[in-house]
Design an enzyme around this catalytic site. Structure first.
Site, short mmCIF file in Angstrom:
data_model
loop_
_atom_site.label_atom_id
_atom_site.label_comp_id
_atom_site.label_asym_id
_atom_site.label_seq_id
_atom_site.Cartn_x
_atom_site.Cartn_y
_atom_site.Cartn_z
CB SER A 145 10.64 8.56 -6.06
OG SER A 145 10.61 9.97 -6.10
CE1 TYR A 158 8.23 9.50 -1.16
CE2 TYR A 158 9.44 10.78 -2.78
CZ TYR A 158 8.45 9.86 -2.47
OH TYR A 158 7.68 9.30 -3.47
P1 NAP Z 1 -0.89 7.62 -1.91
O1 NAP Z 1 -2.19 7.77 -2.59
O2 NAP Z 1 -0.59 8.42 -0.70
O3 NAP Z 1 -0.63 6.07 -1.66
C1 NAP Z 1 0.29 5.58 -0.72
C2 NAP Z 1 -0.17 4.21 -0.30
O4 NAP Z 1 0.74 3.70 0.70
C3 NAP Z 1 -1.55 4.26 0.34
O5 NAP Z 1 -2.26 3.10 -0.02
C4 NAP Z 1 -1.21 4.25 1.81
O6 NAP Z 1 -2.24 3.78 2.62
C5 NAP Z 1 -0.04 3.30 1.82
N1 NAP Z 1 0.69 3.39 3.07
C6 NAP Z 1 1.28 4.49 3.57
N2 NAP Z 1 1.81 4.22 4.77
C7 NAP Z 1 1.53 2.91 5.03
C8 NAP Z 1 1.80 2.06 6.13
N3 NAP Z 1 2.45 2.49 7.22
N4 NAP Z 1 1.38 0.78 6.07
C9 NAP Z 1 0.68 0.34 5.00
N5 NAP Z 1 0.40 1.10 3.92
C10 NAP Z 1 0.82 2.37 3.95
O7 NAP Z 1 0.26 8.04 -2.91
P2 NAP Z 1 0.77 7.38 -4.28
O8 NAP Z 1 1.31 8.50 -5.07
O9 NAP Z 1 -0.23 6.48 -4.87
O10 NAP Z 1 2.02 6.55 -3.73
C11 NAP Z 1 2.29 5.21 -4.08
C12 NAP Z 1 3.79 5.03 -4.18
O11 NAP Z 1 4.28 5.79 -5.29
C13 NAP Z 1 4.57 5.51 -2.96
O12 NAP Z 1 5.64 4.65 -2.69
C14 NAP Z 1 5.09 6.87 -3.42
O13 NAP Z 1 6.25 7.25 -2.73
C15 NAP Z 1 5.38 6.56 -4.88
N6 NAP Z 1 5.52 7.72 -5.74
C16 NAP Z 1 4.49 8.58 -5.96
C17 NAP Z 1 4.68 9.65 -6.81
C18 NAP Z 1 3.61 10.65 -7.11
O14 NAP Z 1 3.88 11.63 -7.80
N7 NAP Z 1 2.41 10.48 -6.65
C19 NAP Z 1 5.91 9.84 -7.44
C20 NAP Z 1 6.93 8.95 -7.20
C21 NAP Z 1 6.72 7.89 -6.35
P3 NAP Z 1 -3.14 4.83 3.50
O15 NAP Z 1 -4.19 5.32 2.53
O16 NAP Z 1 -3.69 3.98 4.58
O17 NAP Z 1 -2.25 5.91 3.97
#
Ligand code: NAP
Length: 253
Positions: A145, A158
């Protein structure tokens, strides 16, 4: 020829959290490059499954809640039983909790650290053991991140967890490079997914962030496809321990 090095035909990917957002984008990018996908999710990844299958690749769905790091052994056993091997691990699942550092609860600390750092490390450990048993290396890509580089505000667990992801990426690379295992990370910038919904609903924060992104837009899941295919492929065989920002230039400011 160099483009052949990006071809992932016949490779098997284990990816966590691919029912939505960046995980779905990466799963589809990897399937387009030739991979079969094993998705580890809490909820049914039906949409991703049908999109991967429409690309002509297998999708195997495993159910697990990564808040409980002890599930990882079973996950790897089931993945190998289903597909016979693992070539690439994408540690994507992640959660975020918002509160002032003065009020932040132990529960919000533990839940985030368990999913974002602890399960990521122990799943990597299990998969690295599998790679070594298979005898021809492998690729691990962790999702970091901007808060692997910066402090952030009102997201203490986080920031801690994603700073740990960048450090662990380096540590695992240092120990496992000699087994032909590449461990790298991708640090997404501000991407329009569920993870940033709360931020994007706050109009002043949304505009403030947008104004600081040199590319002039929030990122989308498709922006992850090229970088993840590169780090999953032979094209990056001499890249170890690096965290690649995919951030529209955010860190360059
Ligand atoms: P998201 O749509 O909320 O996706 C998160 C994913 O992680 C979902 O598939 C979620 O499943 C899964 N997850 C969460 N808790 C879990 C658990 N206990 N066991 C199994 N799966 C779990 O958000 P995203 O932005 O795509 O995030 C993906 C990654 O990118 C994360 O690591 C996030 O920190 C990172 N990231 C995102 C951003 C951004 O701006 N969006 C920036 C930097 C880093 P559920 O649908 O079941 O909750």
């Amino acid at each position: 020829m160099v483009l052949d090095a990006f071809n992932l035909e016949g490779k098997v990917v284990l990816i966590t959290g691919c029912n939505t957002g960046l995980g779905q984008g990466m799963a589809l990018g990897l399937a387009q490059a030739g991979c079969d996908i094993i998705g580890v999710n809490r909820t049914d990844p039906a949409d991703t499954q049908s999109k991967v299958e429409a690309l002509g690749h297998r999708f195997c769905s495993l159910q697990a809640d990564l808040t409980h790091p002890e599930v990882v052994t079973r996950v790897v056993e089931q993945a190998v039983a289903a597909c016979g091997k693992i070539d690439i691990l994408i540690n994507n699942a992640g959660i975020i909790r918002h509160d002032d550092a003065l009020n932040f609860s132990e529960q919000d600390w533990d839940d985030v650290m368990n999913v974002n750092s602890k399960s990521l490390f122990f799943l990597s450990q299990q998969v690295a053991r599998q790679f070594i048993a298979q005898g021809h290396g492998g690729k691990i890509i962790n999702i970091a991140s901007m808060l692997s580089f910066q402090g952030g505000i009102r997201v203490p667990s986080y920031t801690a967890s994603k700073s740990a992801v960048m450090g662990l990426t380096r540590l695992m690379a240092n120990e496992w490079a000699r087994h032909n295992i590449n461990v790298n990370a991708i640090a997404p910038g501000y991407m329009a997914t569920n993870n940033t919904e709360q931020l994007r609903n706050d109009e002043s924060r949304r505009e403030e962030i947008l104004a600081r992104i040199p590319a002039g837009r929030w990122g989308i899941p498709d922006d992850m496809m090229g970088p993840v295919v590169f780090l999953a492929s032979a094209a990056s065989d001499y890249v170890h321990g690096y965290t690649l920002a995919v951030d529209g230039g955010w860190l360059a400011r």
